[in-house]
Structure formats: C-alpha cells, structure tokens
Design an enzyme around this catalytic site. Structure first.
Site, mmCIF file in Angstrom:
data_model
loop_
_atom_site.group_PDB
_atom_site.id
_atom_site.type_symbol
_atom_site.label_atom_id
_atom_site.label_comp_id
_atom_site.label_asym_id
_atom_site.label_seq_id
_atom_site.Cartn_x
_atom_site.Cartn_y
_atom_site.Cartn_z
ATOM 1 N N CYS A 379 14.063 -3.660 -14.811
ATOM 2 C CA CYS A 379 13.455 -4.254 -16.003
ATOM 3 C C CYS A 379 12.969 -5.680 -15.700
ATOM 4 O O CYS A 379 12.045 -5.864 -14.922
ATOM 5 C CB CYS A 379 14.437 -4.209 -17.172
ATOM 6 N N HIS A 488 16.674 1.443 -17.321
ATOM 7 C CA HIS A 488 18.076 1.042 -17.231
ATOM 8 C C HIS A 488 18.954 2.283 -17.081
ATOM 9 O O HIS A 488 18.620 3.361 -17.561
ATOM 10 C CB HIS A 488 18.507 0.307 -18.502
#
Length: 548
Positions: A379, A488
């Site tokens: 991310c 994630h």
C-alpha cells in the site's frame, strides 16, 4: 438535539481507566465466550482512533479491533460496528470516517466541535447492530476520567447516557496504580454519569490472585462497585492483532532474538555448532531443527515511520518461527545483515516518505537491494518504492510531491475516491515474480491514489478468476527482488508467505507449517476459555439484561 429511539437489546459497555488497558481483547474474548453459549453476539465501538483499519463486508472501513471482535462473534463485519473512526494524519489532525466513509479531515479542536453532531448517527448505527443481536458488547475509548472532554463525548459516558447502558470499568494492574485508577475514575465522574457505572474488572494480573483480595474490599468500600473478576495475564493474547500503534512500543513484540542471531551465524558459516549461550527458541519453534541448521532464518527489517498503518500485516511473519523481525525505530539504522525489508502501509505517504529519508533509511534500503536483498512494499510502502508520489489536492495532508526510492519504475498520484474492497486473488506469472503462478492470496485494499508506470506491466496480484489479461495489481522490479502491491493481508495467505520466504531465503525448507488464520481462531477460543475461568460471565449476562 433529538436522538433516535434506542432498541433495548441486552448490552453492556466496557470502559477503561485509561488507554491500552486491554478493553479490545476483553471484548473479543467475551464475544467468543457468549457466542459459544448460543447467543447472537455483536461488537460495537462508538468511536475509535486507529490507523489499523479493516474493510467491511458492506464496503466501508472500521477499526481492525472491531473486525477481530466480529470474527469472535462468527459474523460478517459492518460499518455500523464502529460508526466513527479517526485515522491520525499528524499529531493534531485526523481523517474522520463516519459509517464507513470519509467525511472530512479535521484538526483536534475542529473535531471536538464536529462530534456533537455525530451522536445521532452513532445511535442509529447502534440500533442497526442491536436489531439482530441477543447481546451487544460495547467498547469505550480512552477513559471516562477525561472529564474535560465530557461535554461533547460520544465514546464513553456520553454514549452510555444516551443508550442507558450499564458500564463495567477495566483497570490494568500490570501498569500499576490500579486501585487509584478505579477509585479515582469513580470520584471524577459526575453523579449523573456515575449511575451507569456498575462494576469493574481487573485485567492483566500476574502472580497470586489471593494477595489482591484485600484490595477488592477497599475498592468496594470507596466506590460500592461490584467486582466481575480478575483476568490474569494471558500470554496467548500476543498472537492476536493489536488495535493501534501503542503495540509498536512494546519491545518484546518486535525484537531481535539471540536464538535467530545464532541460527543466522550458523547458516552464514555453513556449519553447525552448539549455542553455548543457551538461546531460547521462539514459542512453537523446534529448537533442535534450528541447531541442526534445517530451518532457514530470514531476517526482516521494518522501518517505523510516524503514520504507519495496518501494521498487522506483519503478524503472520511474527508467527513464523524462522523469522527474525526487527522494527527499526527512529534514530536507528537498518540492519546490514537483513534479508528482507518490508515497507508497510502509511496514513500519510508523503510525510512518512520524507521522514524515512530524514532518517537515512532510503540510503540503507537502496544499499540493501544493491547487496542482493529483497524489498516488499504494501500500500503506502508500495507507493514509496516508485519514482514520485504526488498529492496535488492535499488528500493526505499539505499538497505537494516527493521523489520516491526509485526501486520501482512507477509513479503515484493521490486523487479520486478512496479504494475500499475485500477480495481473493492469485499470483500471476510475469517473468519477474519469484512466487509460483496461481498461488492463492486473500486480503483487502484500503488506499488513496493511483499508481502507473512501466513496471505496472509486471503486476502480480490478479483478482480470482482473472488471468492477469485485464490488469493485475502491483509491480515487480529490481531484478525480481523488489515487489509492491495495494493488497493488505498477503502474508496471512499461508501458501504465498511460505513461497515468498523460501525465495528470499534461497532454499525451499521452512520447518513446520503455520496455518495463520486457523491459529487466530484457536487463540480466540483460548481467550474465551481463559475469561470463562477468570470472570463471572453469568453476572455479566445478568447485568446486560438489566438494561431498560
């Protein structure tokens, strides 16, 4: 202000004498314990402050602690389980998420004025959660003893008053002063707030419980409150995801161990010798395997930048006995002998990228790669690995741009709506990715910004059912040793974690197999068993039913 009607489902609320007293895990354990008794249990937290967020089944975001509590209940997550989520972007400002969606960015003083208007939406969410429940277990935030903030409170006694909620106070004896904290909180509360306070729980007790029995009489004498039990310290709690960044200050959670240092030296020398220092193996690890050199030890370094987010991505690595994970604090250098650097998420990518450079970590990371090391960015960490990060509209702070580390040939622009989605995926072969094609992944995306550039053609995370021809997330560069993606949770996927670590270690030997998700559920069961022994659950259920 007219508040919506509140459903009188049985419910109780745990409030703390301070932050990090263990409320979140107590709620998770109680949720699992009461769910095992056949009740439809739901968690609820009016307001949370954390950069550890989860994507919900209904397409929003909540604190990860509430996601864990929902898992303990055996139900899907909902934005209504945590209607107000504050995601810090600086020491004095945060992104305000209401019922799963970004409402605004606000400084602390502005939010204090804003939250008066949020209580009706909080009550509405509570009603939605309570609609399908036999029992709702509510978690407060911080402490009701912060009476200077009471006028606009929606997280503790403000919520309890609005919902006529019985409150149980949680005190952490491990930090000391627990008698004073419970009695002091009781004294500070107004008479009108004190009426909701019905009892207390002593948490994290170590040693002989009988020695604390005289203290129970003292607390009763000073407050009239009932004890619902003493929850003794339970080491298994360390296996569960932490709620927020407070856990990053716990040295015992992220430390370099003597055991792994010795094993790494054995591997380096390609020889086996006895550890004369008597190193202790990690829990669950076969120390004899380490001594025989049959288990590789991968040394992982993680930079701790100020707005680090969703760092529970690291927990599956911590669970592996062959991993030596060190969280590199400000002022420290990246270990020169690490095999892998992981750049985790960030709530403020530009600010954290500048901080990373100010620490000199950019130099360390580039040297690590030049010396044959691997780098993984998730991310915000993925965005930092590129050539440039731009935030022209000030989405995550002040407008601006910052050159990245240049290890991936991509650029990121912070623009558009926040991406929020759960999903299953597979690794797609692209000629660079060291993980086998078709390896299963699952996780979630929660980010601002779009990433483009030449290395995007080497995307390696494709939605399940997509062979990559419709575009795959992520990028691979740096001779296959630099990877990044927006997904994630990749390390919680057992097959991916093992395959990737084997590639980093340079050998396909990894000792025992860890089923990470199954271990989380087993740990929740263990926590419920522990609380059944320590607390009076029958009395807590009776208290929840007393709500009118």
């Amino acid at each position: 202000m007219k508040l919506p009607a509140v459903k009188t489902t049985p419910a109780l609320m745990l409030q703390g004498t301070g932050s990090d007293v263990g409320k979140s895990l107590l709620v998770a354990g109680l949720c699992r314990a009461f769910a095992r008794r056949g009740l439809r249990v739901r968690p609820f937290k009016p307001q949370n402050m954390s950069n550890n967020a989860a994507v919900t089944a209904d397409g929003g975001e909540i604190g990860r602690a509430q996601a864990l509590q929902a898992r303990a209940c055996g139900v899907e997550t909902s934005v209504h389980m945590n209607p107000v989520l504050l995601k810090p972007q600086s020491d004095i400002g945060a992104q305000v998420v209401v019922q799963g969606q970004v409402l605004t960015n606000a400084l602390a003083r502005d939010y204090y004025r804003l939250k008066r208007d949020l209580l009706p939406r909080v009550i509405d969410s509570f009603d939605i959660v309570a609609r399908d429940a036999d029992l709702v277990i509510v978690e407060g935030a911080g402490s009701p003893a912060e009476v200077n903030l009471r006028a606009a409170d929606i997280a503790n006694m403000g919520f309890a008053e609005a919902t006529k909620m019985p409150v149980v106070l949680v005190g952490d004896i491990d930090r000391g002063g627990v008698i004073a904290s419970i009695v002091g909180t009781h004294v500070l509360l107004s008479d009108s707030d004190r009426q909701w306070l019905r009892g207390y729980i002593i948490n994290k007790f170590r040693g002989d419980v009988s020695l604390f029995e005289p203290a129970l009489d003292i607390i009763s004498e000073r407050t009239g409150l009932k004890s619902f039990g003493i929850a003794t310290f339970w080491p298994g709690a360390a296996k569960l995801p932490p709620e927020d960044g407070v856990a990053l200050g716990q040295a015992e959670r992220y430390r370099r161990s003597v055991r792994t240092a010795v094993a790494a030296q054995n591997r380096k020398n390609n020889s086996v010798r006895q550890n004369d220092a008597g190193a202790t193996a990690h829990a669950g690890c076969d120390s004899s395997a380490l001594q025989k050199g049959s288990m590789p030890v991968v040394r992982v370094a993680v930079p701790h930048y100020p707005q680090i987010a969703n760092f529970d991505d690291l927990d599956p690595l911590l669970a592996e006995p062959g991993i030596d994970l060190v969280l590199v604090k400000p002022g420290e250098v990246m270990p020169v002998d690490c095999d892998l650097v992981v750049l985790p998420g960030s709530k403020s990518t530009l600010a954290d990228l500048r901080f990373l450079k100010a620490q000199g970590w950019d130099i360390d990371i580039k040297a690590h790669w030049r010396n044959g090391g691997h780098v993984m960015g998730i991310c915000g960490g993925y965005q930092m690995l590129g050539n440039m990060v731009s935030d022209p509209d000030g989405v995550e702070g002040a407008p601006g741009d910052e050159p990245g580390l240049g290890l991936l040939n991509v650029d990121t622009v912070m623009a558009g709506r926040k991406t929020l989605r759960q999903g299953h995926a597979v690794v797609v072969g692209n000629g660079r990715c060291p993980v086998p094609d078709g390896t299963a992944l699952s996780g979630y995306e929660i980010h601002m910004g779009h990433t483009t550039g030449p290395d995007r053609q080497f995307g390696w995370v494709a939605a399940a059912g997509n062979d990559g021809t419709d575009g795959a997330d992520g990028a691979v560069g740096g001779q296959g040793r630099v990877m990044g993606c927006y997904l994630h949770g990749i390390f919680a996927s057992d097959d991916f974690r093992r395959a990737y670590l084997a590639a980093v270690a340079g050998q396909d030997v990894w000792g025992q197999n860890i089923a990470f998700e199954a271990e989380i559920d087993a740990t929740l069961d263990g926590l419920a068993d522990h609380l059944e022994k320590c607390l009076d659950l029958d009395a807590l259920w009776e208290l929840a039913q007393s709500r009118k």
